[in-house]
Design a protein around this motif. Structure first.
Motif, PDB file in Angstrom:
ATOM      1  N   CYS A 114      -5.950   1.137   0.443  1.00  0.00           N
ATOM      2  CA  CYS A 114      -5.090   2.258   0.819  1.00  0.00           C
ATOM      3  C   CYS A 114      -5.891   3.369   1.508  1.00  0.00           C
ATOM      4  CB  CYS A 114      -4.378   2.818  -0.411  1.00  0.00           C
ATOM      5  SG  CYS A 114      -3.120   1.727  -1.088  1.00  0.00           S
ATOM      6  N   THR A 174       0.845  -1.195   0.000  1.00  0.00           N
ATOM      7  CA  THR A 174       0.000   0.000   0.000  1.00  0.00           C
ATOM      8  C   THR A 174       0.883   1.248   0.000  1.00  0.00           C
ATOM      9  OG1 THR A 174      -0.151  -0.161   2.429  1.00  0.00           O
ATOM     10  CG2 THR A 174      -1.966  -1.091   1.142  1.00  0.00           C
ATOM     11  N   PHE A 199      -6.771  -2.229  -4.574  1.00  0.00           N
ATOM     12  CA  PHE A 199      -5.645  -1.435  -4.108  1.00  0.00           C
ATOM     13  C   PHE A 199      -6.087  -0.090  -3.532  1.00  0.00           C
ATOM     14  CE2 PHE A 199      -2.345   1.791  -5.022  1.00  0.00           C
ATOM     15  CZ  PHE A 199      -1.374   1.334  -4.138  1.00  0.00           C
ATOM     16  N   TYR A 244      -4.793   1.570   4.973  1.00  0.00           N
ATOM     17  CA  TYR A 244      -3.417   2.057   5.127  1.00  0.00           C
ATOM     18  C   TYR A 244      -3.349   3.444   5.773  1.00  0.00           C
ATOM     19  CZ  TYR A 244       0.971   4.304   3.948  1.00  0.00           C
ATOM     20  OH  TYR A 244       2.142   5.031   4.013  1.00  0.00           O
TER      21      TYR A 244
END
Length: 441
Positions: free
Chosen positions: A419, A57, A415, A423
C-alpha cells in the motif's frame, strides 16, 4: 472515548451497500466501450490485475480507516494528523474528498435525472418514440441542455434523500439489499435474452478475443487502470464513510474481495448485454458515455423483438445502479454536516439536498466538463491523501491492528508495504495520467 455511531446491521447489508457505491455508470456506459476499443480480452487481462491491486489495497485501506476512526474524512484525516500535532491541517485536507463527494454527487444528480426520465418513459412509450438516431440524439440533446430537465432531476434527488433520511440501517442498508440483487437479476435476464438473438455469438468472440498488439500497447493498460480505479470508488470519501459504520467483528479483507468481485461481475454482465446486442445489428461499439446509453442503445432496443419490455428492464436496472451510487456520494457530506454542525440526520440531509438541488439545476449544460474535472483531479487526489494518512501517518502497527480486527488469521505482512510503495504512487499516477490524457476514468 469513541462516540456512538449508527452502524450496518448485517455483513451482507454492508457489502451490498459497498457494491452499490461501486456499481454505476462506469460499469455500464464506459466499460463495454473500452472492452470493445482495446482488444476485448486484451483489455480484460490488465483490468482484472488492477481490480485485484486496488481492491486489496485501497478498498481495504479506506474501509479500515473509516472503521478505525468511526468518522468521515474530515475527522479521520484529523485523527491521523493529530499524531504529529497537526489535527487542523488534517481536517482541512479531509475537506478535499468531502467536497469532491458532494460535487460528484451534484453532477451525478443531473445524470440521474436523465435516467429517471428515460426509465419512466419506457412505461409511457416516450423513451422509444423517436425515429432514427438523429431523433434520439435530438431528444437527448434537448434534455441534457441548460435547464432542460429540472423536474426529473429534482425528483431523483428527492428519491435519494428520502432513503438517506431513514438512516444507515433503515435507509442505506435496506435500499441496497433490495436494489442490488434486483439490478443483477435484471441484467442476467437481459444477458440471457441477448444470448438467443441471431448474431450474438460474434459479440462474445469480440469480448473474449486476445489481440497481442492491444495487450502490448501501454494505452490499453492505462485505460484499464483508470477503469478499475474509478469503478472501485476509492476517493477517500464513500468507501471510508461506509467503513465507519462497520462493526469490529467484520472481516474487512474478505468484504473487500466480495465488493471487487461483484463490481467486476456487474461490468462483465453489462458487456455481455451491450456488445452482443450491438453485434446482432452489425453495429460497431465506438460510442461511450451518455451517448451510448441515451441515443444508440435505445435506438438499438427499438429494433429488437420485445423492445419495449427490454427497454423497461434495462433502464430500471440502470436506475438502480445509479441510485445506489448517488446514495453513497451524498453520504460523506451528510455525515460531515452531522459531525461538524451537530445536526440531526434529517436536518443534515435537508441542508445537503438544498445545495444539491440548486447547483445541479445550474450546471445541467456543463455537467460533462464538471464531472471530468472531478474525476481527473479530485478523486485520485482524495484517494492518495487517504492512503498517506492511513498508511504513513497512522503507522504500520496501527494499520495492521485495524486490518486484522474480525479476522481469525492475520492478513498478509506484505499489505502495508504494498500500500505504501505501490498503491499510493498509483493514485498519483492516475492523477498525472488523467491530467496528461484528459481523463482515464
Amino acid at each position: 472515548m469513541k462516540k456512538q455511531r449508527e452502524s450496518f446491521k448485517s455483513q451482507w447489508g454492508f457489502i451490498l451497500a459497498c457494491i452499490g457505491s461501486s456499481v454505476g455508470m462506469g460499469n455500464i456506459w464506459m466499460f463495454s466501450t473500452r472492452v470493445s476499443s482495446y482488444g476485448g480480452g486484451s483489455f480484460l487481462i490488465p483490468y482484472f490485475i488492477f481490480v485485484a491491486l486496488v481492491g486489496f489495497t485501497g478498498v481495504i485501506g479506506e474501509m479500515s480507516f473509516g472503521r478505525a476512526t468511526r468518522s468521515g474524512p474530515v475527522d479521520a484525516f484529523g485523527i491521523a494528523c493529530e499524531r504529529k500535532g497537526k489535527r487542523k491541517y488534517g481536517e482541512a485536507l479531509g475537506m478535499i474528498p468531502v467536497l469532491g463527494a458532494i460535487a460528484m454527487a451534484i453532477g451525478y444528480t443531473v445524470v440521474m435525472g436523465w435516467i429517471l426520465k428515460y426509465a419512466v418513459g419506457t412505461f409511457t412509450g416516450k423513451t422509444l418514440a423517436p425515429k432514427g438516431v438523429e431523433e434520439f440524439s435530438g431528444a437527448f440533446g434537448s434534455m441534457a441542455s441548460a435547464f432542460g430537465n429540472n423536474g426529473w432531476q429534482i425528483a431523483a434527488l428527492i428519491l435519494c434523500m428520502g432513503i438517506l433520511m431513514l438512516g444507515v440501517v433503515s435507509g442505506i442498508e435496506k435500499a441496497n439489499k433490495f436494489m442490488m440483487p434486483l439490478f443483477f437479476g435484471l441484467f442476467v435476464i437481459l444477458a440471457v435474452y441477448v444470448a438467443f438473438q441471431p448474431g450474438a455469438a460474434e459479440g462474445y468472440k469480440y469480448i473474449f478475443r486476445i489481440d497481442p498488439k492491444a495487450l502490448a500497447d501501454p494505452v490499453t493498460w492505462i485505460f484499464a487502470l483508470g477503469q478499475a480505479f474509478f469503478s472501485l470508488s476509492v476517493a477517500g470519501n464513500g468507501t471510508l464513510i461506509y467503513g465507519s459504520y462497520l462493526s469490529d467483528e467484520e472481516n474487512i479483507p474478505a468484504a473487500a474481495a466480495r465488493v471487487a468481485f461483484f463490481d467486476t461481475l456487474a461490468a462483465i454482465l453489462a458487456a455481455l448485454v451491450i456488445i452482443p446486442a450491438m453485434a446482432t445489428t452489425g453495429a460497431k461499439l465506438d460510442q461511450g458515455g451518455p451517448g451510448l446509453l441515451f441515443i444508440f442503445l435505445p435506438h438499438l432496443i427499438q429494433s429488437m423483438p420485445g423492445g419495449p419490455v427490454i427497454a423497461m428492464i434495462f433502464f430500471v436496472a440502470v436506475l438502480l445502479a445509479g441510485l445506489t451510487s448517488l446514495i453513497n456520494l451524498y453520504e460523506a457530506p451528510i455525515a460531515t454536516v452531522q459531525e461538524k454542525l451537530h445536526l440531526g440526520r434529517v436536518q443534515a440531509c435537508a441542508v445537503i439536498a438544498v445545495i444539491g438541488a440548486v447547483i445541479s439545476v445550474v450546471i445541467q449544460g456543463i455537467v460533462s466538463d464538471w464531472m471530468d474535472v472531478l474525476s481527473i483531479y479530485i478523486c485520485p487526489l482524495g484517494a492518495g491523501l487517504a492512503g498517506i494518512m492511513f498508511f504513513w501517518l497512522c503507522g504500520k502497527d496501527y494499520v495492521e491492528e485495524q486490518i486484522n480486527k474480525g479476522r481469525e488469521k492475520p492478513f498478509t505482512k506484505w499489505f502495508v508495504p504494498v500500500c505504501k510503495y505501490l498503491y499510493i504512487p498509483v493514485c498519483f499516477l492516475v492523477l498525472i495520467l488523467g491530467i496528461a490524457l484528459g481523463g482515464i476514468g
